[in-house]
Design an enzyme around this catalytic site. Sequence first.
Site, short mmCIF file in Angstrom:
data_model
loop_
_atom_site.label_atom_id
_atom_site.label_comp_id
_atom_site.label_asym_id
_atom_site.label_seq_id
_atom_site.Cartn_x
_atom_site.Cartn_y
_atom_site.Cartn_z
N GLU A 458 -26.80 2.38 34.36
CA GLU A 458 -26.38 0.75 34.13
C GLU A 458 -26.59 0.55 32.68
OE1 GLU A 458 -27.62 -1.61 36.99
OE2 GLU A 458 -25.82 -1.24 38.19
N GLN A 571 -30.26 5.94 35.85
CA GLN A 571 -30.61 6.47 36.92
C GLN A 571 -28.99 8.05 36.62
OE1 GLN A 571 -28.46 2.32 37.45
NE2 GLN A 571 -27.66 4.27 39.69
O1 IFM Z 1 -26.25 -0.27 43.12
C1 IFM Z 1 -27.27 -0.53 42.46
C2 IFM Z 1 -27.11 0.40 40.68
O2 IFM Z 1 -27.02 1.23 40.74
C3 IFM Z 1 -28.66 0.42 40.01
N1 IFM Z 1 -29.05 -1.14 40.16
C4 IFM Z 1 -29.37 -1.70 41.34
C5 IFM Z 1 -28.45 -1.59 41.89
C6 IFM Z 1 -28.55 -2.00 43.35
O3 IFM Z 1 -29.50 -0.63 44.50
#
Ligand code: IFM
Length: 739
Positions: A458, A571
């Site tokens: 993200e 991530q």
């Molecule tokens: O779905 C995740 C996302 O990939 C990263 N932020 C948090 C979300 C909920 O766990």
Amino acid sequence: MGAHRSHRGEALQFGTDGWTVAIAGDDATCEGWAATILALSNGALGVRGAIEERARATTFLAQAYETTPIHYHERLSGFAEQSDTRVPVAEPLGLRVFVDGAEVDFAAARIAETLRSLDLRSGRLTRRTRWILADGRTLEIVAERLVPIDGSPVLLRRLYATVAGKRVALEPHLAPAPRPEVQSDDPRIGVNLGTGGFVTEQADDTQVIERLPGSGTGVAAVQRMRADGEASFVVTGFAVGKAESGALAAQAAQLAEAHLAAGFDAALEAQCAAFAAFWDRADVAIDGDARTTATLRLNLYHLFCSAGRDGVSTAAAKGLTGEGYEGHYFWDTEAFMLPVLAVLAPDVARAMLVYRYRTLGAAKANARALNHETGALYAWRTIGGRECSAHYPSGSAQYHINAAIAFAIGLYADATGDEAFLAEMGAEMLVETARLWLSLGDWRDGGFHLHGVTGPDEYTTLIDDNWYTNRMAQKHLRLACDVAGRVAASAPGSWAELAARIDLDEDELTGFAAAADAMHLPFDDALGIDAQDASFLGKPRWDVAATPRERFPLLLHYHPMTLYRHQVCKQADLILGMVLGGEDVPLDRKRRAFDYYEPITTHDSTLSASTFAILASEVGYPEQASRFFRATSFVDVEDQHGNTSHGVHMASLAGSWLALVWGFAGFRPADGSFAFRPTLPDSWQGYHFGLSWRGSELRVAVDRDGARYRVVSGEPLAFRHGNAEVRIAAGESWTGPLA
Ligand code: IFM
């Protein structure tokens, strides 16, 4: 971060048998964390592990969510219009205690000692507290709590209190729903609900009826009590729905009374039997490491308990353990949780997919809102099915959620052989969601390219040819074709009906196959690595190692655009593609990808560590594998991100099992079956786990002598161990060398 860890570590105790998790003391700074860790839930109802005398905002119902408009100052076409927010319901833990006829003032008392202990074999929370009252006398309270795992929205408690060994009077009571968490600078918790949550229609100690003005959802809570020996047995039944209030109250009362008649011990017995079946199958332990064993079990406990069982709800990012992320469902459910449940609790996994089928209509509407003329796009975050993300670059643009759902359908079908599910629901979901790839992409230079999407990372948004998305879309398109062929052959009648209903013909499937075959996977020749997307490697690299510790997570300190214009990952993105879709990627290419992307990944998302753990095992980095395994496993037990008070990190908990089974043991689904490639970390003597595949029960034990597979029951299982083809019949076992 370190402060959280040591603090929590001292408070938490694991039983020597590896089946109990206890938290001692009542340190206010730990309370939010403790109440999350000790939460009970059953997919429909969740109750945080708070102490009765101090309980607030403890209880959630999967179906009790408010709907409010999303306010934008600049609203553009197709923006999400409303959000669902799961809010705490009527508080069932209220407790008054009377000593010599006078009500105890707990504000004037202090806790001398308190211990809360969760038994993972039954899901029973037991608490013993010693209060020193204002007049110096000691009040002792013993409380037990259960939420039946069958999914009934009912809470059972047994309470007992004494002063100087003499029983004192208890008055359990309900209280109206508390106000939900308010919006702050942390986007991960709290919203602006405007009206502020439930409006109370009727409230007394034994019955509360409330309604959410936006969604129109009503909730009734009814409490009943009777003596159980020296103790008080208290049952709270809940009913939720759009029905008339009187009907909801009657339903809640009936539920409470039925459980009151059956008794606490009967519920406990049923609970133990239900958990025994789950634990027999999961059979997970690290030899000689009681703490890690108990942590893995606690993680599985939360996963198993939080997932919806009714097909009307599924598993939220925080389960039913807190207010984080508004109770929303994300791709976490299918990419992380369902792969575990498909082999440990297949019925629950099926119910989770049924939820997606039920919301297929909303996914189609979402696709139309984003100008796709056909197909379905599942909402990035939702409860009822509609898109609830107000920030489309890191929300709705994550089209890969469709591929995660497709992946989960394929894995579930492989693991269970449930072809009927494919014919009834799976095929339709696969085709409708696959259609999106065709409308997103285009053909250029003989390749098929996907444009304007956001991958799992993200900190990088709205890019072309995201490796992960393209790879997963490729698998999705192929799966859709494969399942179409299977259903057409096995159930021609229902296939013809479906094809006519969704206007599907052979040409469209041929188009799916062609796009899959030509799917572009970006590769950088100069660096010799796979590229996260078409533009990623052309940006300046963020110096993660030189970023001050207090600036993490970056999302709380930098404008998103600052992050978007750098090579920095929140991530695992491409790395996850290599785990879920790396079957034909050579090992050295995976290793180079790991080497390149790991230093620029902050792991600000708790979804990240398990994926890095799995790939580290595969590419032969045992130390990194162990480090990431630890990070995903202890995320909540040690409160590593400082926000476990918002609820557990369900994907990370599921990730601990994945890091063990997909990581150290090298499990991968393959060609309708599966493969193992077991390794053993240096610091471990061994580990074992179990799983179910097509109704057969497999147990795997790994130690220095190799990996021993045993089929406990069911049909013979054929799978791969490294390069060896193995076939084991029930009652037999086979041992192979470590990788
Ligand atoms: O779905 C995740 C996302 O990939 C990263 N932020 C948090 C979300 C909920 O766990």
